[in-house]
Design a protein around this motif. Structure first.
Motif, mmCIF file in Angstrom:
data_model
loop_
_atom_site.group_PDB
_atom_site.id
_atom_site.type_symbol
_atom_site.label_atom_id
_atom_site.label_comp_id
_atom_site.label_asym_id
_atom_site.label_seq_id
_atom_site.Cartn_x
_atom_site.Cartn_y
_atom_site.Cartn_z
ATOM 1 N N ALA A 26 18.579 -67.259 42.537
ATOM 2 C CA ALA A 26 18.943 -66.108 41.707
ATOM 3 C C ALA A 26 18.629 -66.375 40.244
ATOM 4 N N ALA A 27 18.904 -67.594 39.781
ATOM 5 C CA ALA A 27 18.648 -67.932 38.381
ATOM 6 C C ALA A 27 17.151 -67.905 38.076
ATOM 7 N N ALA A 28 16.347 -68.399 38.994
ATOM 8 C CA ALA A 28 14.897 -68.375 38.781
ATOM 9 C C ALA A 28 14.375 -66.941 38.710
ATOM 10 N N ALA A 29 14.946 -66.066 39.536
ATOM 11 C CA ALA A 29 14.503 -64.673 39.548
ATOM 12 C C ALA A 29 14.886 -63.933 38.274
ATOM 13 N N ARG A 30 15.963 -64.355 37.641
ATOM 14 C CA ARG A 30 16.456 -63.665 36.447
ATOM 15 C C ARG A 30 15.907 -64.256 35.150
ATOM 16 N N THR A 31 15.239 -65.395 35.210
ATOM 17 C CA THR A 31 14.699 -66.030 34.020
ATOM 18 C C THR A 31 13.186 -66.172 34.149
ATOM 19 N N ASP A 32 12.547 -66.580 33.059
ATOM 20 C CA ASP A 32 11.090 -66.601 33.043
ATOM 21 C C ASP A 32 10.470 -67.983 32.906
ATOM 22 N N ARG A 33 11.100 -68.873 32.149
ATOM 23 C CA ARG A 33 10.399 -70.116 31.797
ATOM 24 C C ARG A 33 11.223 -71.380 31.991
ATOM 25 N N ILE A 34 12.549 -71.297 31.976
ATOM 26 C CA ILE A 34 13.355 -72.514 32.013
ATOM 27 C C ILE A 34 13.151 -73.273 33.323
ATOM 28 N N VAL A 35 13.187 -74.597 33.212
ATOM 29 C CA VAL A 35 13.201 -75.466 34.383
ATOM 30 C C VAL A 35 14.622 -75.483 34.926
ATOM 31 N N LEU A 36 14.756 -75.477 36.255
ATOM 32 C CA LEU A 36 16.069 -75.445 36.906
ATOM 33 C C LEU A 36 16.210 -76.640 37.836
ATOM 34 N N GLY A 37 17.451 -77.109 37.980
ATOM 35 C CA GLY A 37 17.632 -78.243 38.872
ATOM 36 C C GLY A 37 19.079 -78.514 39.196
ATOM 37 N N THR A 38 19.278 -79.494 40.058
ATOM 38 C CA THR A 38 20.614 -79.903 40.465
ATOM 39 C C THR A 38 20.964 -81.218 39.771
ATOM 40 N N SER A 39 22.187 -81.264 39.314
ATOM 41 C CA SER A 39 22.663 -82.474 38.652
ATOM 42 C C SER A 39 24.129 -82.691 39.031
ATOM 43 N N VAL A 40 24.300 -83.287 40.222
ATOM 44 C CA VAL A 40 23.292 -83.704 41.191
ATOM 45 C C VAL A 40 23.687 -83.184 42.568
ATOM 46 N N LEU A 41 22.730 -83.282 43.504
ATOM 47 C CA LEU A 41 22.936 -82.892 44.888
ATOM 48 C C LEU A 41 22.912 -84.152 45.753
ATOM 49 N N THR A 42 23.722 -84.149 46.812
ATOM 50 C CA THR A 42 23.763 -85.289 47.736
ATOM 51 C C THR A 42 23.142 -84.866 49.066
ATOM 52 N N PRO A 43 21.910 -85.273 49.350
ATOM 53 C CA PRO A 43 21.185 -84.760 50.521
ATOM 54 C C PRO A 43 21.448 -85.579 51.787
ATOM 55 N N THR A 44 22.708 -86.022 51.987
ATOM 56 C CA THR A 44 22.928 -87.029 53.020
ATOM 57 C C THR A 44 24.102 -86.769 53.957
ATOM 58 N N PHE A 45 25.081 -85.993 53.570
ATOM 59 C CA PHE A 45 26.264 -85.803 54.418
ATOM 60 C C PHE A 45 26.434 -84.338 54.803
ATOM 61 N N ARG A 46 26.719 -83.473 53.840
ATOM 62 C CA ARG A 46 26.838 -82.043 54.160
ATOM 63 C C ARG A 46 25.517 -81.457 54.631
ATOM 64 N N TYR A 47 24.437 -82.009 54.155
ATOM 65 C CA TYR A 47 23.115 -81.485 54.475
ATOM 66 C C TYR A 47 22.305 -82.525 55.244
ATOM 67 N N HIS A 48 21.447 -82.042 56.111
ATOM 68 C CA HIS A 48 20.366 -82.892 56.590
ATOM 69 C C HIS A 48 19.256 -82.816 55.543
ATOM 70 N N PRO A 49 18.645 -83.940 55.176
ATOM 71 C CA PRO A 49 17.624 -83.890 54.121
ATOM 72 C C PRO A 49 16.453 -82.978 54.435
ATOM 73 N N ALA A 50 16.166 -82.735 55.708
ATOM 74 C CA ALA A 50 15.085 -81.801 56.044
ATOM 75 C C ALA A 50 15.409 -80.394 55.567
ATOM 76 N N MET A 51 16.691 -80.027 55.598
ATOM 77 C CA MET A 51 17.084 -78.697 55.144
ATOM 78 C C MET A 51 16.997 -78.591 53.625
ATOM 79 N N VAL A 52 17.335 -79.665 52.942
ATOM 80 C CA VAL A 52 17.190 -79.687 51.485
ATOM 81 C C VAL A 52 15.716 -79.573 51.117
ATOM 82 N N ALA A 53 14.867 -80.295 51.840
ATOM 83 C CA ALA A 53 13.429 -80.210 51.596
ATOM 84 C C ALA A 53 12.917 -78.795 51.814
ATOM 85 N N GLN A 54 13.388 -78.135 52.862
ATOM 86 C CA GLN A 54 12.962 -76.760 53.137
ATOM 87 C C GLN A 54 13.406 -75.824 52.028
#
Length: 336
Positions: free
Chosen positions: A58-86
């Motif tokens: 949603a943030a990417a769709a509403r903005t034009d130039r800013i870089v967006l990211g997670t600080s931080v995400l844990t791709p190991t317990f709640r998620y399978h890393p394949a789903m994070v990659a997707q």
């Protein structure tokens, strides 16, 4: 290139409030916006915990130039890393070159309530993180990935919608071992301000450099990101009082290691005196003094500073920073 970012406080504000703040940050001249990825916040009363991957789209769709990211995400317990990659592959296709995947080993507050697991020791958490990063990168760059790790497995897995360039992975480094890994295998690293100088000068930066020395090829584009905990206001008393909203940051790793309940974390934070809560923040009412506080981290080599303000009036913070701080920093350090 020196970048200045804004931390969207997912624990403090609703998803719609955060979206408005991301847009305001772009208008104010910030270069990036980062959001934490929590299943639960550090406080129960008036706490928030939006799903970061939905919010990023949603943030990417509403903005034009800013870089967006997670600080931080844990791709190991709640998620399978394949789903994070997707998820990040899809975001990268829709919004090319606008995402950074910030990852870490996790906290029990986020992972235990959602999964019911017994919170493992650091050795396992770090091993899972390394394996998850390897798998995500394989899925972003290869077809029909069969991965047999200790913790994660895939069979002829393919991401059918992949960006032309895989997103950079920044690794949260809180100690020497992860710092070496972040330097060797990460596209950047993430740490936070407000700790003793020896933490950066002896534990983090030398080990990042040691990791970088093992790499092949140029490392000039390596991201040295730090979350700057700043409380800047024209009223020094207001700046100091604002830090109460994030007193939990002043809890030691030992105090919060096994806490998995926001109510318990909130009580621990509430019991801290203001002096201790404020100690983790760069508190100032003087623009020149504040710029000098920030400059100490730039001189250490950090090239992506993401500013996190503790108070409830984030629009005021963005306006003050755009008027008083960012222009001074750019004039002094020649940032874009």
């Amino acid at each position: 290139m020196l970048r200045f970012g804004y931390k969207a406080s997912a624990e403090q504000f609703s998803p719609t409030q955060l979206l408005a703040l991301a847009c305001a940050a772009e208008e104010a001249g910030f270069d990036s916006v980062f959001i934490s990825d929590h299943f639960q916040p550090w406080k129960h009363t008036d706490g928030h915990a939006p799903f970061s991957l939905s919010w990023l789209g949603a943030a990417a769709a509403r903005t034009d130039r800013i870089v967006l990211g997670t600080s931080v995400l844990t791709p190991t317990f709640r998620y399978h890393p394949a789903m994070v990659a997707q998820a990040f592959a899809t975001l990268g296709v829709m919004f090319p070159d606008r995402f950074i995947v910030g990852v870490g080993t996790g906290e029990s507050l986020n992972e235990v309530p959602a999964t019911g697991i017994a919170w493992p020791e650091f050795r396992e958490r770090f091993a899972r993180l390394r394996e998850a990063v390897d798998l995500m990168r394989a899925l972003w760059t290869q077809e029909r990935v069969t991965f047999d790790g200790q913790y994660y497995h895939t069979r002829n897995a393919t991401l059918y919608d992949r960006p032309d360039v895989a997103p950079p992975v920044y690794v949260a480094a809180g100690g020497p071992l992860v710092a070496r890994y972040a330097g060797y295998m990460g596209d950047g690293f993430i740490c936070t301000s407000g700790k003793e100088p020896a933490f950066y000068d002896e534990k983090i930066i030398p080990n990042i450099e040691q990791g970088l020395s093992r790499r092949e090829g140029a490392t000039s584009g390596y991201g040295r990101m730090i979350e700057m905990k700043v409380s800047f206001d024209t009223d020094i008393k207001a700046a100091r009082e604002a830090t109460r909203h994030w007193a939990a940051l002043a809890l030691s790793a030992e105090e919060k290691h096994s806490v998995a309940d926001p109510m318990e974390m909130e009580e621990l934070a509430r019991a801290l005196p203001l002096e201790r809560a404020a100690a983790r923040w760069q508190v100032s009412a003087d623009p020149e003094e504040h710029v000098e506080q920030v400059a100490a981290y730039i001189r250490r080599g950090f090239n992506h500073l993401v500013f996190h303000a503790p108070g409830p009036d984030q629009q005021r913070f963005l306006s003050l920073y755009a008027k008083e701080i960012l222009p001074r920093l750019r004039r002094r350090f020649g940032a874009a």
